[in-house]
Structures are given as C-alpha cells and as structure tokens.
Design a protein around this motif. Structure first.
Motif, PDB file in Angstrom:
ATOM      1  N   GLY A 336       0.822  -1.198   0.000  1.00  0.00           N
ATOM      2  CA  GLY A 336       0.000   0.000   0.000  1.00  0.00           C
ATOM      3  C   GLY A 336       0.856   1.247   0.000  1.00  0.00           C
ATOM      4  N   THR A 337       0.387   2.284   0.655  1.00  0.00           N
ATOM      5  CA  THR A 337       1.162   3.506   0.774  1.00  0.00           C
ATOM      6  C   THR A 337       2.261   3.307   1.815  1.00  0.00           C
ATOM      7  OG1 THR A 337      -0.207   4.407   2.543  1.00  0.00           O
ATOM      8  CG2 THR A 337      -0.924   4.838   0.276  1.00  0.00           C
ATOM      9  N   PRO A 338       3.286   4.167   1.831  1.00  0.00           N
ATOM     10  CA  PRO A 338       4.321   4.041   2.866  1.00  0.00           C
ATOM     11  C   PRO A 338       3.742   4.076   4.271  1.00  0.00           C
ATOM     12  CG  PRO A 338       5.083   5.499   1.123  1.00  0.00           C
ATOM     13  CD  PRO A 338       3.634   5.199   0.828  1.00  0.00           C
ATOM     14  N   GLU A 339       2.755   4.945   4.497  1.00  0.00           N
ATOM     15  CA  GLU A 339       2.144   5.014   5.820  1.00  0.00           C
ATOM     16  C   GLU A 339       1.452   3.698   6.176  1.00  0.00           C
ATOM     17  OE1 GLU A 339       2.079   9.139   3.991  1.00  0.00           O
ATOM     18  OE2 GLU A 339       1.727   7.093   3.343  1.00  0.00           O
ATOM     19  N   GLN A 340       0.792   3.080   5.206  1.00  0.00           N
ATOM     20  CA  GLN A 340       0.129   1.803   5.453  1.00  0.00           C
ATOM     21  C   GLN A 340       1.149   0.700   5.746  1.00  0.00           C
ATOM     22  OE1 GLN A 340      -2.128   1.459   1.846  1.00  0.00           O
ATOM     23  NE2 GLN A 340      -3.890   2.603   2.639  1.00  0.00           N
ATOM     24  N   MET A 341       2.298   0.747   5.077  1.00  0.00           N
ATOM     25  CA  MET A 341       3.327  -0.250   5.337  1.00  0.00           C
ATOM     26  C   MET A 341       3.902  -0.097   6.745  1.00  0.00           C
ATOM     27  SD  MET A 341       3.277  -2.082   2.614  1.00  0.00           S
ATOM     28  CE  MET A 341       1.527  -1.865   3.001  1.00  0.00           C
ATOM     29  N   ASP A 342       4.054   1.130   7.198  1.00  0.00           N
ATOM     30  CA  ASP A 342       4.511   1.345   8.578  1.00  0.00           C
ATOM     31  C   ASP A 342       3.477   0.821   9.567  1.00  0.00           C
ATOM     32  OD1 ASP A 342       6.778   2.540   7.623  1.00  0.00           O
ATOM     33  OD2 ASP A 342       6.122   4.592   7.989  1.00  0.00           O
ATOM     34  N   ARG A 343       2.212   1.094   9.293  1.00  0.00           N
ATOM     35  CA  ARG A 343       1.137   0.619  10.181  1.00  0.00           C
ATOM     36  C   ARG A 343       1.124  -0.909  10.225  1.00  0.00           C
ATOM     37  NH1 ARG A 343      -5.368   1.629   9.173  1.00  0.00           N
ATOM     38  NH2 ARG A 343      -6.113  -0.015  10.591  1.00  0.00           N
ATOM     39  N   PHE A 344       1.305  -1.553   9.080  1.00  0.00           N
ATOM     40  CA  PHE A 344       1.327  -3.013   9.043  1.00  0.00           C
ATOM     41  C   PHE A 344       2.492  -3.558   9.861  1.00  0.00           C
ATOM     42  CE2 PHE A 344       3.208  -6.787   7.054  1.00  0.00           C
ATOM     43  CZ  PHE A 344       2.196  -7.698   7.291  1.00  0.00           C
ATOM     44  N   CYS A 345       3.690  -2.994   9.676  1.00  0.00           N
ATOM     45  CA  CYS A 345       4.855  -3.498  10.399  1.00  0.00           C
ATOM     46  C   CYS A 345       4.693  -3.307  11.903  1.00  0.00           C
ATOM     47  CB  CYS A 345       6.124  -2.807   9.902  1.00  0.00           C
ATOM     48  SG  CYS A 345       6.641  -3.354   8.252  1.00  0.00           S
ATOM     49  N   GLU A 346       4.104  -2.192  12.313  1.00  0.00           N
ATOM     50  CA  GLU A 346       3.852  -1.977  13.736  1.00  0.00           C
ATOM     51  C   GLU A 346       2.872  -3.025  14.278  1.00  0.00           C
ATOM     52  OE1 GLU A 346       2.506   2.015  13.867  1.00  0.00           O
ATOM     53  OE2 GLU A 346       4.487   2.873  13.431  1.00  0.00           O
ATOM     54  N   ALA A 347       1.862  -3.365  13.465  1.00  0.00           N
ATOM     55  CA  ALA A 347       0.905  -4.384  13.890  1.00  0.00           C
ATOM     56  C   ALA A 347       1.567  -5.752  13.981  1.00  0.00           C
ATOM     57  CB  ALA A 347      -0.278  -4.424  12.922  1.00  0.00           C
ATOM     58  N   VAL A 348       2.422  -6.084  13.026  1.00  0.00           N
ATOM     59  CA  VAL A 348       3.138  -7.361  13.064  1.00  0.00           C
ATOM     60  C   VAL A 348       4.005  -7.437  14.316  1.00  0.00           C
ATOM     61  CG1 VAL A 348       4.943  -8.731  11.932  1.00  0.00           C
ATOM     62  CG2 VAL A 348       3.107  -7.728  10.577  1.00  0.00           C
ATOM     63  N   ALA A 349       4.691  -6.340  14.621  1.00  0.00           N
ATOM     64  CA  ALA A 349       5.523  -6.327  15.822  1.00  0.00           C
ATOM     65  C   ALA A 349       4.686  -6.586  17.065  1.00  0.00           C
ATOM     66  CB  ALA A 349       6.242  -4.985  15.938  1.00  0.00           C
ATOM     67  N   ALA A 350       3.494  -5.990  17.107  1.00  0.00           N
ATOM     68  CA  ALA A 350       2.626  -6.176  18.273  1.00  0.00           C
ATOM     69  C   ALA A 350       2.139  -7.613  18.375  1.00  0.00           C
ATOM     70  CB  ALA A 350       1.446  -5.215  18.195  1.00  0.00           C
ATOM     71  N   VAL A 351       1.736  -8.197  17.242  1.00  0.00           N
ATOM     72  CA  VAL A 351       1.216  -9.567  17.256  1.00  0.00           C
ATOM     73  C   VAL A 351       2.318 -10.563  17.618  1.00  0.00           C
ATOM     74  CG1 VAL A 351       0.210 -11.405  15.842  1.00  0.00           C
ATOM     75  CG2 VAL A 351      -0.653  -9.066  15.644  1.00  0.00           C
ATOM     76  N   LEU A 352       3.502 -10.355  17.066  1.00  0.00           N
ATOM     77  CA  LEU A 352       4.608 -11.277  17.329  1.00  0.00           C
ATOM     78  C   LEU A 352       5.299 -10.994  18.656  1.00  0.00           C
ATOM     79  CD1 LEU A 352       6.312 -11.522  13.820  1.00  0.00           C
ATOM     80  CD2 LEU A 352       4.791 -13.177  14.892  1.00  0.00           C
ATOM     81  N   GLY A 353       5.071  -9.796  19.195  1.00  0.00           N
ATOM     82  CA  GLY A 353       5.765  -9.429  20.422  1.00  0.00           C
ATOM     83  C   GLY A 353       7.235  -9.176  20.194  1.00  0.00           C
ATOM     84  N   VAL A 354       7.585  -8.719  18.973  1.00  0.00           N
ATOM     85  CA  VAL A 354       8.981  -8.471  18.624  1.00  0.00           C
ATOM     86  C   VAL A 354       9.227  -6.972  18.645  1.00  0.00           C
ATOM     87  CG1 VAL A 354      10.752  -8.696  16.850  1.00  0.00           C
ATOM     88  CG2 VAL A 354       9.072 -10.523  17.176  1.00  0.00           C
ATOM     89  N   PRO A 355      10.164  -6.488  19.440  1.00  0.00           N
ATOM     90  CA  PRO A 355      10.454  -5.053  19.435  1.00  0.00           C
ATOM     91  C   PRO A 355      11.179  -4.651  18.171  1.00  0.00           C
ATOM     92  CG  PRO A 355      12.045  -6.190  20.804  1.00  0.00           C
ATOM     93  CD  PRO A 355      11.031  -7.226  20.377  1.00  0.00           C
ATOM     94  N   ARG A 356      11.015  -3.418  17.763  1.00  0.00           N
ATOM     95  CA  ARG A 356      11.756  -2.903  16.626  1.00  0.00           C
ATOM     96  C   ARG A 356      13.202  -2.691  17.050  1.00  0.00           C
ATOM     97  NH1 ARG A 356       8.370   0.993  12.817  1.00  0.00           N
ATOM     98  NH2 ARG A 356       9.386  -0.349  11.332  1.00  0.00           N
TER      99      ARG A 356
END
Length: 704
Positions: A336-356
């Motif tokens: 999607g847009t860059p903003e949407q990609m950031d939102r997705f990665c933040e959600a993945v981090a939350a679901v996986l419990g992996v810190p950036r």
C-alpha cells in the motif's frame, strides 16, 4: 494440499467494512490515472440506458495499439477471471489435460473442471514457477498450461529464458501456454518476453488486467492477446455473453490507456513502498519472499490463519492467509502507501511481540536521549552560515552544469563556459561571481571574463561530491524536517531523498577520495570470486572482474531499478558469463548460500544492514553463513563521530550524514560497534585505514 478457496470466499467483505485497511486483495492504493473517474461519470450520465458495444471495438483497438498487434488478436472480458474460463472452454474438452502450478490462482483449476478437463498440478520450486516441471507436463501431452507470471501469491517472476523454454516445449507438442500477466506492469518491460512472442507470431496467449496497476478493480476489465484464430475461438465461446464488459468499464479502460506515464509512476511508487515494507520486516526479523509485484509473501510461521485474524480483529488490517493455497504459515500482504506499510509493520511487531530495532543502538546525532553528549563548539557566524547555504547550492548547480570539470583543466573565458554548458550567460555569470565572493574562483575584469580556480577552489572541487549528496540527494528531506518532526509527513511517503543524486554524490566522493586506497588495498589481496553487497550499477564489479579474465563476481542489490541497470551494464560489457546480479536482501536469503566466493565487499551500506536487525554481530554471522568460503571481507563505511571529544571546527559531511539518518530512523554506530561485530563473527582486522571522507573507514578482515 488443501482445497483451493473459491473466488467468492476470497472476496467476501469483512464485517469491519470500510474501516479496515485492505491489504488482502492486491488493490491499487492510489486508484486510476487522473481523469478516468471524470470520464466514466460523464459516460454514465449520458448513456446509462444504452447497452455497451458488445465487441468492445474501441477498447480492443486501443489495447492492440498499445501492444503492437492487430485488434483481431485481442479479446476483452469481465476481468481476467472471466477470460481464464473462456480460454479454457475455447481450447480444451473432456479428453484434455490442463497444467497448473500448486498454490496459485484457483480459477485455473476451477475453469478446467467446468470444461471437464483433467487437471495436472506441478509443485512450486522454491516459491517459483517450476519451468522444468511445466515443460515435463507439456511433453506428456497436456493441451493447455496456465503459467501465472509474475506468480501470485509468491511475487516471483520467470526469467525471459524460462518463458522461452516453456513456449518452445509447448510449440513442439502443439499445446497452448497461457501466461497470466496480471502483475506484469509492476515487474517491468524486462520480463515481457511472452508479449514479444505474440507480436512475433508465436502460438501462445497472454492475459492482462486493468484491476491491478491501472486501479480499476471495481469495474472489471481484462484482456487476452494471442493469434487471431485462437482469439476467434475465445470470441465464439463468449457469444452467450454479448455484453460481458459493461459500458463504464470499457470507457474507463480506454481513458486509462491514454495516460502513458501512469504505469511507470505506479511501478516506481509501489517499488519504493515495497522496499519500505521489506526493510520494516527485516528489522523485526520476519522473513519474506523478495517480490517484483504489488504484494509480498510474508513468513509468519505457525497458525497463519490465527495470525491474519489477530491483524484484522486487533489492528483493523486485512491480509490473505495462504493456508488454503497450500502455503501454511504464510500470508500475502498488498503493498500500500508508505504510511500503510509502517502501520502493518507496527501491527506485526505487536502480534509477534517483537520489538523494533533498539533506538539506543545508534551513537550518531539520532542517538537516544542520554546516549550522547555533544560539546558546544566555537560558533559559526550567522553570515557564514547563511552564505554557506547559498554557496552549497551554487556548488551543486555548477557541478550539474559541468563547470568545475572545465575549470579544473585551467582558466576558461566565460563564453567558452557558456558554450560548453548551454547555460544562459547572465545567470551563469551570477553564480560564478558568487563563487568568487566566497573565495573559490577569480574572474578577470576584461571583456573575456576569464574564470580560474583559486587554491581553495581546487580543494573545493575535490569535495564537490558532498554537495551533490547533500543538496541534490537530501534537499527535500532537509527542507521537510519540520513536517517530519511533527509526524505530519512520512519519510519515503510524501518526503523522500533523491536516490539517484545520493548515488551520484557518493560516486564523486569515491572517485576523488576512496578509489585510490581501495585499489591499493585490493592489489595486495588475492581473490578469484568477489561478492559486492549493495552493488548499485555494478561499477565496482565491472572494474574488478574486467581487470582479470579469471575473476568472477556476484552483485547483490535490494533496489530493483539499480539491479536492472547493473544487469544492463554487465551485458553491455560482455561479462554476463562472469558476473551475476542478484535482486534481494542478503539478510533474507533463507538457506541460499554462495559457495566459492572468497572476497566479500561492502561499501557505505553496512549501517543499513546493522540497522535492519539491530544485531550487528548477527549480521556479520549471517554474512559468514551466506558466503561460507569467504576468506576476506572488505568493509568500508561511515561511522558516528566521537562528538564528545571534538574540539576542532566541524568537518564536512559528518553532521549532514548523521542528521539525515536520524530522520530516516537509521542509527549510525561508532567504530567500536563495527569492530565488536567483526570480532563476534570470528573476523580479525588485518588492516584499518581512513577512507577519504570524515569518520569513514576501510577494514580488511580475515576469517579465523
């Protein structure tokens, strides 16, 4: 293998409706070209009660013109989905076999079932269409083969040579290969071998759609291109559906095709957002399959259905679970847009419990609070600061005009510089007068206005690459710092660097300050095969392999456009048999290794690899795994200045380098971090040398 989902199941609306972020259907985030919606609205208002042209004559004519064929070689349908069915009904019957690959678009097998044909499935080979497997099935007497290229849902694409192998095998047996190229516009013209073959009169069919790169998914229009007799058979199969493509879809498609630059712009925007997504996944340690399309296959492991459900329920993001495609543990994510990609990665981090990646990793100006103390140095006077800004832009402009090259050779009359550059005389003179006021040039007061460099000017020319890098490459980012700081703009979204100018500036600095040391050091290092990480346009590989006919090289580059340029240059140099260009992220090659490489080089990109995972030691260990036979590593990079110890005037480049990377969320590490990473991976420092630019080092490492 699990049964494939139906189209109805795949496209059923989520209860969340319009509030959800739709990353599950590979839709265009920006919509159709400008003017298309207005054109459709006008058509709707004027002719809503009128049946559409059953033959879609205007649209077929326009498609034919775009691809260099005749209209009788084009059929259109209600999306490519309908054409898959029509092609199958036209080409096979109950006694025939249809070849499909596993884990792909379900409509191929469904359509074959409607035609009562036998379906033969061929397993994927490493997330790719298995050209050899398709050929084997064709040699066994199959009548029709559907080849999804680029492949959905893995995002990989067949090399033109593999397409040719499938086509040649089909022609020998009288079979018809159907290349479904719904995503080809994203891959680009270098992979359009099948369409070239149609123009050459070969016997195959090529499917395209307006739903993806053209942004017209809701209106349903697709087309197939092929030999006139096969198209006539498809048209006969369509006779029961005289108005299959509605008036609005036809009008929209014609209007879209008039926007010639739309596809190129879409490809560039999608590629930038896709790279942003992949970098975000790399930071999280999440593996993915490198893609040429507007989607990425992501490895989430375990129960991917539950993972997708959590993304939807907890974060409002829809993705495609691939369990029903026979690919458990994986999801497909639309770019999607860059903003949407950031939102997705933040959600993945939350679901996986992996810190950036930890913010404290950096030691540069973007370091976390408390991690860095900087001294207050002697002030730069406001007039010096301001005039330096003006001068920087003039230096960049004169570099782009080529003025410095002419002045390096000696004194030049103004008229000669005007002729050489094509610049308007008064404006060129204004810039040269500015450089004289800054002490870099001398201009005689006679009629010739002879221009020459001062000693300071000759030193400035050595440094001109820094101005190309900063003014040319990062001007938009520096100007956009207020919006980036407030979060109202997003880097690589509405504000980005000029990657080409960054590369040009780095190249200028490299030639002036780095190349002599690199050449001197490499002359003392024996090697037969070199891998260049972040090879760019392959300049270094061409130099190293061109000097010695026995050397071979591998270039690894994550930027798709740079890969294409590198491959082109390698081919033009006649070195395609000795230099391989690989598109991808070296940290995400899974089990792929490059045996035989005895020297690994990386110049000015190691900070990106360290930042991607937040684990510099792990990065170096990964490189040792990917290059198991490497005896030496040649690493050149800029590190963080030791600001607390600095008492001299500010050096060129360093503040700018660390500042822009702070706004790019890329931490810059100090020299100790690099050398600890080398030691942690079992690499010894054989040599460490300053590499021209401030706080930039070249390390020659040997494997223990």
């Amino acid at each position: 293998m699990s049964p494939l989902p139906s189209a109805q199941a795949l496209h059923r609306e989520h209860p969340g409706g319009g509030d959800m972020l739709r990353l599950h259907c590979n839709e265009h985030p920006y919509g159709p070209p400008p003017g298309v919606i207005a054109s459709v609205t006008k058509e709707l208002e004027a002719r809503c009660a009128t049946y559409p042209d059953s033959g879609a004559g205007a649209l077929r004519e326009r498609i034919a013109r775009r691809h260099g064929v005749t209209p009788d070689m084009v059929a259109v349908g209600n999306g490519a989905d309908e054409l898959v069915l029509l092609v199958t009904l036209a080409c096979v019957g109950p006694e025939d076999t249809v070849v499909v690959t596993e884990g792909t678009f379900p409509g191929y097998a469904t359509s074959a079932g409607v035609a009562r044909a036998t379906v033969r499935t061929v397993p994927l080979s490493g997330d790719r269409v298995p050209a050899a497997g398709v050929q084997e099935a064709l040699e066994d007497g199959a009548a029709l083969a559907f080849v999804c290229n680029p492949h959905n849902p893995t995002g990989t694409v067949l090399a033109p040579a593999a397409v040719e192998e499938i086509l040649t095998t089909a022609e020998r047996g009288g079979a018809i290969p159907v290349f479904d190229e719904a995503y080809m516009e994203f891959a680009g013209p270098d992979f359009e071998h099948a369409m070239h073959a149609v123009r050459d009169g070969r016997r195959l069919l090529v499917l395209r759609t307006f739903s993806k790169a053209w942004g017209l998914a809701s209106l349903r229009a697709g087309y197939v291109v092929g030999p006139a007799d096969l198209i006539a058979d498809i048209q006969r199969a369509r006779q029961a559906l005289p108005f299959n493509v509605n008036r609005l879809a036809q009008q929209a498609a014609v209007a879209a095709l008039d926007s010639e630059d739309h596809i190129e712009e879409t490809r560039a925007r999608v590629a930038a957002a896709r790279e942003r997504l992949c970098r975000g996944l790399s930071r999280l340690g999440v593996e993915f399959v490198p893609s040429v399309t507007n989607f990425v296959l992501v490895e989430v492991g375990g129960d991917s259905a539950a993972f997708a459900a959590r993304l939807a329920d907890e974060h409002g993001i829809l993705v495609r679970d691939l369990t029903l495609f026979g690919l458990p543990g994986r999801i497909r994510v639309t770019v999607g847009t860059p903003e949407q990609m950031d939102r997705f990665c933040e959600a993945v981090a939350a679901v996986l419990g992996v810190p950036r990646a930890p913010a404290g990793l950096g030691n540069g100006l973007g370091a976390a609070r408390g991690a860095l103390t900087v001294p207050t140095l002697d002030p730069i006077a406001p007039q010096t600061l301001f005039n330096g800004y003006i001068g920087s832009n003039v230096v960049f402009a004169l570099t782009r005009l080529g003025v410095w090259e002419h002045l390096t050779d000696g004194t030049r009359p103004l008229d000669a510089l005007v002729t050489a550059t094509g610049a308007e005389p008064a404006r060129l003179l204004a810039m040269l007068r500015t450089t004289a006021l800054l002490g870099y040039t001398e201009i005689t007061d006679d009629a010739a206005h002879r221009v020459s460099l001062t000693a300071a000017g000759r030193d400035l020319v050595r440094h001109k690459g820094f101005f190309t890098w900063g003014v040319g490459g990062y001007n938009d980012l520096l100007r956009g710092m207020p919006a980036l700081a407030l979060g109202s703009s997003v880097f690589e979204g509405d504000i980005d660097r000029d990657g080409k100018m960054v590369a040009v500036g780095s190249g200028e600095v490299g030639r002036e300050m780095m190349l002599p040391l690199e050449a001197e050091l490499l002359a003392s290092v024996p090697f037969e095969r070199v891998a260049d990480l972040g090879c760019g346009d392959a300049t270094r590989l061409l130099r190293l392999c061109g000097q010695d006919a026995g050397r071979r090289g591998t270039g690894i580059e994550i930027n798709e456009a740079a890969c294409a340029q590198a491959a082109k240059r390698v081919g033009e140099a006649g070195l395609a048999d000795r230099i391989e260009i690989v598109h991808g992220d070296v940290l995400n090659f899974a089990d792929r290794v490059f045996p035989g490489v005895d020297l690994v080089a990386s110049f000015l990109m190691m900070h990106d690899l360290f930042e991607a995972t937040g684990d510099p030691v792990g990065v170096m260990r990964t490189l040792r795994r990917v290059f198991p036979d490497a005896e030496r590593f040649l690493i050149g990079d800029t590190v963080a200045q030791e600001w607390p110890e600095l008492r001299a005037p500010l050096p060129v480049f360093s503040v700018g380098f660390e500042l822009v990377h702070a706004f790019m969320d890329t931490p810059i590490m100090n020299r100790a971090t690099y050398e600890d990473a080398f030691a942690g991976a079992g690499l010894k420092i054989a040599r460490r040398e300053p590499l021209g630019a401030p706080s930039t080092w070249l390390w020659l490492l040997t494997a223990e």
